[in-house]
Design a protein around this motif. Structure first.
Motif, short mmCIF file in Angstrom:
data_model
loop_
_atom_site.label_atom_id
_atom_site.label_comp_id
_atom_site.label_asym_id
_atom_site.label_seq_id
_atom_site.Cartn_x
_atom_site.Cartn_y
_atom_site.Cartn_z
N ASP A 1 -7.99 6.33 6.88
CA ASP A 1 -7.77 7.32 5.83
C ASP A 1 -8.23 6.76 4.49
O ASP A 1 -7.84 5.65 4.12
CB ASP A 1 -6.27 7.68 5.77
CG ASP A 1 -6.02 8.92 4.94
OD1 ASP A 1 -6.96 9.74 4.79
OD2 ASP A 1 -4.90 9.08 4.44
N TYR B 1 -7.31 2.81 4.10
CA TYR B 1 -6.44 1.95 4.92
C TYR B 1 -6.62 2.37 6.37
O TYR B 1 -6.97 3.51 6.67
CB TYR B 1 -4.97 2.06 4.49
CG TYR B 1 -4.36 3.42 4.73
CD1 TYR B 1 -4.52 4.44 3.80
CD2 TYR B 1 -3.66 3.72 5.90
CE1 TYR B 1 -3.98 5.71 4.02
CE2 TYR B 1 -3.12 4.98 6.13
CZ TYR B 1 -3.29 5.97 5.19
OH TYR B 1 -2.77 7.21 5.40
N GLU C 1 -0.62 16.15 2.91
CA GLU C 1 -1.81 15.86 2.13
C GLU C 1 -2.96 16.65 2.74
O GLU C 1 -3.23 16.53 3.93
CB GLU C 1 -2.14 14.35 2.14
CG GLU C 1 -1.11 13.52 1.37
CD GLU C 1 -1.54 12.07 1.17
OE1 GLU C 1 -2.37 11.57 1.96
OE2 GLU C 1 -1.02 11.43 0.24
N GLU D 1 -6.52 17.18 3.57
CA GLU D 1 -7.68 16.31 3.68
C GLU D 1 -8.73 16.91 4.61
O GLU D 1 -8.45 17.86 5.36
CB GLU D 1 -7.27 14.93 4.22
CG GLU D 1 -6.13 14.31 3.42
CD GLU D 1 -5.96 12.82 3.68
OE1 GLU D 1 -6.82 12.21 4.34
OE2 GLU D 1 -4.94 12.28 3.19
N ASP E 1 -2.37 14.86 6.40
CA ASP E 1 -1.82 13.51 6.45
C ASP E 1 -0.38 13.56 5.94
O ASP E 1 -0.10 13.28 4.77
CB ASP E 1 -2.70 12.58 5.58
CG ASP E 1 -2.13 11.17 5.50
OD1 ASP E 1 -1.39 10.77 6.41
OD2 ASP E 1 -2.44 10.47 4.51
N LYS F 1 3.17 6.87 6.77
CA LYS F 1 2.02 7.66 7.16
C LYS F 1 1.82 7.73 8.67
O LYS F 1 1.01 8.52 9.14
CB LYS F 1 0.74 7.05 6.55
CG LYS F 1 0.74 6.96 5.05
CD LYS F 1 0.35 8.28 4.45
CE LYS F 1 0.05 8.12 2.97
NZ LYS F 1 -0.43 9.38 2.40
N GLY G 1 -8.88 11.44 2.38
CA GLY G 1 -7.87 11.30 1.33
C GLY G 1 -7.60 12.69 0.75
O GLY G 1 -8.40 13.62 0.93
N THR G 2 -6.46 12.81 0.09
CA THR G 2 -6.04 14.10 -0.46
C THR G 2 -7.10 14.69 -1.38
O THR G 2 -7.61 14.00 -2.27
CB THR G 2 -4.74 13.91 -1.27
OG1 THR G 2 -3.80 13.25 -0.44
CG2 THR G 2 -4.19 15.24 -1.73
MN MN Z 1 -3.90 10.49 2.97
#
Ligand code: MN
Length: 458
Positions: A157, A189, A229, A231, A263, A283, A389-390
């Motif tokens: 992510d 990550y 989130e 994404e 996410d 997460k 990612g968001t």
């Molecule tokens: Mn995320």
């Protein structure tokens, strides 16, 4: 987000349009011609489904969405429909997941798209003249269960929206919202693949360790600040071998297609655990994906320039910069988040839209994420998933998480039922949608990525 110019013939292959994108194309599957469908003949997304009745009930099959129907590609393959394409396309369509087709790379996927675009066109007789074949190969989307499209070996992510990073950073570190590495490295990550679930799967509120600012000791219990989130995820197609990075120029050809990703995030757990190694249990309890993979080919008409950096921003290092990526690396995709609480459902109140954001405004392109991911020699496998990612834009109504919308709970969101939300409550259903539109092309959509929050156990 409608823009005026589409990629020209001088664009790289992955950004070029062809006759499969012709907006005038219609299908003999009449629901594909509905103006509101996410799956017109110009889209042709791929997924894995199982019939919910009949002899083949429960069997995973590779399929292509067309209007409200699915074409079972294994049935077509066995009927000889792909005999003039490569042998491995036939084999890949008879698998219980898309991993084999992913492995074969962009050329095989393009050949399949061309062939299916022909077979599904209004007026084409090859498919329609064989009533038995048609009955066996066409399945209504309402008669199936969608399964994970691939065996996802690894999931990463990223954190590619500078608006999201700035918003979150300014809540937790008002003095230095954006850390010094942000404009140099696509930050990410390594996530957890085993807890990725398909749209419609209920998500249980996690328990975990948190510590209130004024408490001496942490405690263990149900997450109190559960969030989503919004994404976009990219499936990897053709692999690279260990020790052989994918260059930015090659990166697009290693991408298979995109899905929507939720996410799910436990903000209170995240706050306590994330220093110094980043997100972990906050997460890894669940990530939801939409079931239909919109291929990179379907997205060709919607390619846009990469994010335009400020003149004062640092130039990316050479391995993260090239002309093709700068000119076409972005995608004109709009994403939306909708919410329906349990009370709204009980009172027959429709979901409300919480946000609408532009994927074109991401600071890093997907190709840059992949090039960076492999730059140290990491091998990526078919079916690996990288999420963006968001996705937050510059305006308040484009913020892709509840953390940002409620500004860490200080500005509660009002629901039409009279309820308010700072974070998600049990029974809330989060519904994500995405679509691409551009003047001169047919609008295509991603279907839905939805999940309802279930109470914590224990
Ligand atoms: Mn995320």
């Amino acid at each position: 987000m409608t823009t005026s110019t589409a990629p020209s013939a001088s664009a790289p292959l992955w950004a070029r349009t062809d006759d499969t994108h012709d907006p005038a194309l219609r299908s003999w599957v009449t629901s594909a011609n509905d103006p509101g469908t996410d799956f017109p003949i110009q889209n042709l997304p791929l997924g894995v489904f199982a019939r919910t009745s009949g002899e083949r009930e429960g069997e995973p099959c590779v399929g292509m969405a067309i209007g409200g129907q699915i074409v079972d590609l294994g049935v077509l393959a066995n009927a000889g429909a792909f005999d003039d394409i490569e042998e491995f396309v036939f084999e890949a369509c008879c698998e219980p997941s898309l991993n084999e087709l992913m492995w074969e790379g962009a050329a095989a996927r393009r050949a399949l798209r061309k062939r299916m675009s022909q077979l599904l066109r209004e007026g084409d007789q090859e498919f329609t003249s064989d009533a038995a074949l048609r009955a066996e190969a066409l399945v209504a989307q309402s008669d199936v269960e969608m399964l994970a499209p691939a065996d996802i070996g690894d999931y990463t992510d990223f954190y590619a929206s500078i608006h999201h990073a700035t918003n979150v950073g300014s809540m937790f570190r008002p003095d230095s919202p954006l850390l010094p590495n942000y404009k140099h490295i696509p930050i990410g990550y390594h996530g957890r693949a085993s807890s990725i679930v398909i749209s419609g799967t209920p998500v249980q509120r996690p328990c975990g360790q948190t510590k209130a600012d004024d408490a001496d000791m942490p405690s263990f219990g149900p997450c109190r600040l559960l969030d989503y989130e919004m994404e976009v995820g990219a499936f990897i197609g053709e692999p690279n071998s260990m020790g052989h990075p994918v260059s930015l120029a090659e990166a697009e050809e290693h991408l298979f297609g995109l899905v929507l990703v939720n996410d799910w995030s436990a903000r209170d757990m995240q706050k306590w655990e994330y220093v110094p190694l980043g997100p972990f249990l906050a997460k890894n309890f669940a990530t939801t994906i939409s079931p239909w993979i919109v291929t990179m080919e379907a997205l060709a008409p919607f390619r846009v320039p990469a994010f335009e950096r400020d003149a004062s921003d640092p130039k990316p290092l050479p391995y993260l910069a090239d002309a093709g990526n700068a000119a076409h690396g972005g995608i004109g995709l709009t994403v939306e988040v909708w919410l329906q609480s349990k009370q709204m459902k009980d009172q027959d109140i429709d979901p409300i839209r919480l946000s609408r954001g532009p994927f074109s405004q991401m600071y890093w392109t997907i190709a840059q994420m992949l090039a960076h991911h492999t730059s140290g020699g990491c091998n990526m496998m078919p079916g690996d998933l990288i999420a963006s990612g968001t996705i937050s834009g510059p305006t308040k109504d484009s913020r892709g998480s509840m953390l940002e919308l409620s500004w860490r709970g200080t500005e509660p969101i009002e629901l039409p039922s009279g309820e308010t939300r700072k974070f998600l409550a049990d029974g809330d259903e989060v519904i994500m949608r995405g679509f691409c539109e551009r003047a001169g092309y047919r609008r295509i959509g991603f279907g839905e990525c939805r999940g309802v929050v279930m109470p914590a156990q224990g």
